[in-house]
Design a protein around this motif. Sequence first.
Motif, PDB file in Angstrom:
ATOM      1  N   ILE A 161       1.007  -1.218  -0.259  1.00  0.00           N
ATOM      2  CA  ILE A 161      -0.015  -0.214   0.200  1.00  0.00           C
ATOM      3  C   ILE A 161       0.918   1.303   0.051  1.00  0.00           C
ATOM      4  CG2 ILE A 161      -1.613   1.210   1.595  1.00  0.00           C
ATOM      5  CD1 ILE A 161      -3.004  -1.359   2.123  1.00  0.00           C
ATOM      6  N   PHE A 162       1.951   1.146   0.931  1.00  0.00           N
ATOM      7  CA  PHE A 162       2.804   2.427   0.789  1.00  0.00           C
ATOM      8  C   PHE A 162       3.546   2.652  -0.520  1.00  0.00           C
ATOM      9  CE2 PHE A 162       3.951   4.230   5.052  1.00  0.00           C
ATOM     10  CZ  PHE A 162       2.736   3.770   5.654  1.00  0.00           C
ATOM     11  N   PHE A 163       3.927   1.663  -1.329  1.00  0.00           N
ATOM     12  CA  PHE A 163       4.663   1.700  -2.770  1.00  0.00           C
ATOM     13  C   PHE A 163       3.359   2.385  -3.514  1.00  0.00           C
ATOM     14  CE2 PHE A 163       7.879  -0.634  -1.197  1.00  0.00           C
ATOM     15  CZ  PHE A 163       9.152  -0.156  -2.030  1.00  0.00           C
ATOM     16  N   TRP A 164       2.101   1.855  -3.420  1.00  0.00           N
ATOM     17  CA  TRP A 164       1.052   2.369  -4.590  1.00  0.00           C
ATOM     18  C   TRP A 164       0.767   3.887  -4.088  1.00  0.00           C
ATOM     19  CZ3 TRP A 164      -3.805   3.982  -2.184  1.00  0.00           C
ATOM     20  CH2 TRP A 164      -4.609   4.162  -3.061  1.00  0.00           C
ATOM     21  N   ASN A 165       0.757   4.347  -2.808  1.00  0.00           N
ATOM     22  CA  ASN A 165       0.411   5.551  -2.330  1.00  0.00           C
ATOM     23  C   ASN A 165       1.607   6.366  -2.827  1.00  0.00           C
ATOM     24  OD1 ASN A 165      -0.872   7.535  -1.115  1.00  0.00           O
ATOM     25  ND2 ASN A 165      -0.314   7.059   0.930  1.00  0.00           N
ATOM     26  N   ASP A 166       2.713   5.978  -2.396  1.00  0.00           N
ATOM     27  CA  ASP A 166       4.005   6.855  -3.087  1.00  0.00           C
ATOM     28  C   ASP A 166       3.887   7.181  -4.635  1.00  0.00           C
ATOM     29  OD1 ASP A 166       6.315   8.434  -2.427  1.00  0.00           O
ATOM     30  OD2 ASP A 166       7.459   6.810  -3.334  1.00  0.00           O
ATOM     31  N   LYS A 167       3.518   6.045  -5.384  1.00  0.00           N
ATOM     32  CA  LYS A 167       3.691   6.134  -6.946  1.00  0.00           C
ATOM     33  C   LYS A 167       2.605   7.057  -7.218  1.00  0.00           C
ATOM     34  CE  LYS A 167       4.187   5.392 -11.007  1.00  0.00           C
ATOM     35  NZ  LYS A 167       5.413   5.158 -11.880  1.00  0.00           N
ATOM     36  N   ARG A 168       1.307   7.110  -6.596  1.00  0.00           N
ATOM     37  CA  ARG A 168       0.177   7.955  -6.619  1.00  0.00           C
ATOM     38  C   ARG A 168       0.439   9.467  -6.366  1.00  0.00           C
ATOM     39  NH1 ARG A 168      -4.514   9.403  -3.627  1.00  0.00           N
ATOM     40  NH2 ARG A 168      -3.519   8.318  -1.669  1.00  0.00           N
ATOM     41  N   ARG A 169       1.043   9.517  -5.406  1.00  0.00           N
ATOM     42  CA  ARG A 169       1.546  10.900  -4.963  1.00  0.00           C
ATOM     43  C   ARG A 169       2.736  11.412  -5.936  1.00  0.00           C
ATOM     44  NH1 ARG A 169       0.977  12.613   0.331  1.00  0.00           N
ATOM     45  NH2 ARG A 169      -0.421  11.209   1.781  1.00  0.00           N
ATOM     46  N   SER A 170       3.504  10.534  -6.519  1.00  0.00           N
ATOM     47  CA  SER A 170       4.650  11.221  -7.345  1.00  0.00           C
ATOM     48  C   SER A 170       3.892  11.603  -8.761  1.00  0.00           C
ATOM     49  CB  SER A 170       5.679   9.902  -7.657  1.00  0.00           C
ATOM     50  OG  SER A 170       4.912   8.926  -8.462  1.00  0.00           O
ATOM     51  N   LYS A 171       2.739  11.045  -9.024  1.00  0.00           N
ATOM     52  CA  LYS A 171       1.999  11.474 -10.194  1.00  0.00           C
ATOM     53  C   LYS A 171       1.125  12.696 -10.084  1.00  0.00           C
ATOM     54  CE  LYS A 171       1.228   7.123 -12.458  1.00  0.00           C
ATOM     55  NZ  LYS A 171       0.131   5.972 -12.917  1.00  0.00           N
ATOM     56  N   LYS A 172       0.905  12.873  -9.051  1.00  0.00           N
ATOM     57  CA  LYS A 172       0.314  14.147  -8.240  1.00  0.00           C
ATOM     58  C   LYS A 172       1.290  15.369  -8.046  1.00  0.00           C
ATOM     59  CE  LYS A 172      -3.849  12.255  -6.718  1.00  0.00           C
ATOM     60  NZ  LYS A 172      -4.860  12.269  -5.499  1.00  0.00           N
ATOM     61  N   GLU A 173       2.465  14.851  -7.944  1.00  0.00           N
ATOM     62  CA  GLU A 173       3.621  16.244  -7.494  1.00  0.00           C
ATOM     63  C   GLU A 173       3.324  16.487  -6.197  1.00  0.00           C
ATOM     64  OE1 GLU A 173       4.732  18.593 -10.721  1.00  0.00           O
ATOM     65  OE2 GLU A 173       4.897  16.827 -12.032  1.00  0.00           O
ATOM     66  N   VAL A 174       2.920  15.689  -5.004  1.00  0.00           N
ATOM     67  CA  VAL A 174       2.770  16.202  -3.785  1.00  0.00           C
ATOM     68  C   VAL A 174       3.599  15.664  -2.814  1.00  0.00           C
ATOM     69  CG1 VAL A 174       0.413  16.486  -4.179  1.00  0.00           C
ATOM     70  CG2 VAL A 174       0.981  14.502  -3.404  1.00  0.00           C
ATOM     71  N   TRP A 175       3.544  15.843  -1.665  1.00  0.00           N
ATOM     72  CA  TRP A 175       4.271  15.317  -0.573  1.00  0.00           C
ATOM     73  C   TRP A 175       4.678  13.616  -0.815  1.00  0.00           C
ATOM     74  CZ3 TRP A 175       3.767  11.818   3.423  1.00  0.00           C
ATOM     75  CH2 TRP A 175       4.640  11.566   4.344  1.00  0.00           C
ATOM     76  N   ARG A 176       5.676  13.236  -0.591  1.00  0.00           N
ATOM     77  CA  ARG A 176       6.162  11.962  -0.957  1.00  0.00           C
ATOM     78  C   ARG A 176       6.388  11.182   0.265  1.00  0.00           C
ATOM     79  NH1 ARG A 176       8.195  11.117  -6.098  1.00  0.00           N
ATOM     80  NH2 ARG A 176       8.382   9.039  -5.458  1.00  0.00           N
ATOM     81  N   ILE A 177       6.102   9.832   0.269  1.00  0.00           N
ATOM     82  CA  ILE A 177       6.883   9.022   1.442  1.00  0.00           C
ATOM     83  C   ILE A 177       8.178   8.856   1.362  1.00  0.00           C
ATOM     84  CG2 ILE A 177       6.758   6.703   2.368  1.00  0.00           C
ATOM     85  CD1 ILE A 177       3.653   6.554   1.229  1.00  0.00           C
ATOM     86  N   PRO A 178       8.970   9.024   2.437  1.00  0.00           N
ATOM     87  CA  PRO A 178      10.527   9.092   2.396  1.00  0.00           C
ATOM     88  C   PRO A 178      10.944   7.536   1.849  1.00  0.00           C
ATOM     89  CG  PRO A 178       9.904  10.118   4.587  1.00  0.00           C
ATOM     90  CD  PRO A 178       8.497   9.605   3.802  1.00  0.00           C
ATOM     91  N   GLU A 179      12.014   7.820   1.096  1.00  0.00           N
ATOM     92  CA  GLU A 179      12.604   6.205   0.659  1.00  0.00           C
ATOM     93  C   GLU A 179      13.068   5.282   1.978  1.00  0.00           C
ATOM     94  OE1 GLU A 179      15.784   7.002  -2.115  1.00  0.00           O
ATOM     95  OE2 GLU A 179      14.260   7.363  -3.599  1.00  0.00           O
ATOM     96  N   LYS A 180      13.407   6.247   3.045  1.00  0.00           N
ATOM     97  CA  LYS A 180      13.740   5.435   4.317  1.00  0.00           C
ATOM     98  C   LYS A 180      12.651   4.660   4.852  1.00  0.00           C
ATOM     99  CE  LYS A 180      13.979   9.400   7.482  1.00  0.00           C
ATOM    100  NZ  LYS A 180      14.792  10.028   8.186  1.00  0.00           N
TER     101      LYS A 180
END
Length: 90
Positions: A17-36
């Motif tokens: 879910i976190f990977f999905w959410n981060d991908k979704r956020r990257s498309k919207k160019e909003v705050w991202r989930i940190p890689e760590k």
Amino acid sequence: MNYFISYLVAVNLLAFIFFWNDKRRSKKEVWRIPEKTLIGLCLIGGSIGGILGMQVFHHKTKHALFVWGIPVILILQIGLGLLFFFIVLN
């Protein structure tokens, strides 16, 4: 043993879910989930969910840390699990 399996299912689902959410956020160019955070979820047992999230969502597939690191984490986790099973439980 049931608690351990439940934990693994939960942490892998959470990583996915976190990977999905981060991908979704990257498309919207909003705050991202940190890689760590993503790597941390894989370290605590969510490496299968992380690998599936990378493959299904084509996310972080150009980052060496993820492409090589998460499979290495999974191999180490399998090795430690087998070691624990054969030495401690037998």
